[in-house]
Design an enzyme around this catalytic site. Sequence first.
Site, short mmCIF file in Angstrom:
data_model
loop_
_atom_site.label_atom_id
_atom_site.label_comp_id
_atom_site.label_asym_id
_atom_site.label_seq_id
_atom_site.Cartn_x
_atom_site.Cartn_y
_atom_site.Cartn_z
N HIS A 78 0.85 -1.21 0.00
CA HIS A 78 0.00 0.00 0.00
C HIS A 78 0.88 1.24 0.00
O HIS A 78 1.05 1.85 1.06
CB HIS A 78 -0.89 -0.02 1.24
N PHE A 79 1.41 1.70 -0.94
CA PHE A 79 1.41 1.30 -2.33
C PHE A 79 2.87 1.11 -2.74
O PHE A 79 3.70 1.91 -2.34
CB PHE A 79 0.79 2.39 -3.19
#
Length: 141
Positions: A48-49
């Site tokens: 993420h991410f």
Amino acid sequence: MTLNREEIEKIIPHRAPMLLVDRITSLTDEEASGELDVRADAMFVQGHFPGNPVMPAVFELEAIAQVGAVAILSRSEFRGKTAYYASIDKAKFRRMVRPGDILRMTVRLTKIRGAFAVAEGAAYVGDELAAQAEIKCAVSE
């Protein structure tokens, strides 16, 4: 009163990788503050991410709730029990939280009725507000 992770684990049932409080920096019958060192290897950061790691907003709320759970479950009438979400209201996210940040959570209990509690919580990076919410929980065996 200050508490380390081992002492926090004696109060709330959360364990790694879902324990999102590294230390409690203050604790009274009505308020608690705590901190999380946001690490690059934290499971919630890994995907993420990729290339732009950000702590998911729901994990910010969970960190706030865990500090609130320490406050509630430290009270004599709730020791040894578990606090479960009943609702999250007025949640707002103001700033991204990234690896290397220290997330500081503050929670104030605003109402306790039987086994039900309401708290106002916020999370900060430095002096900047990152997230805030009103959290309601039910305490049970």
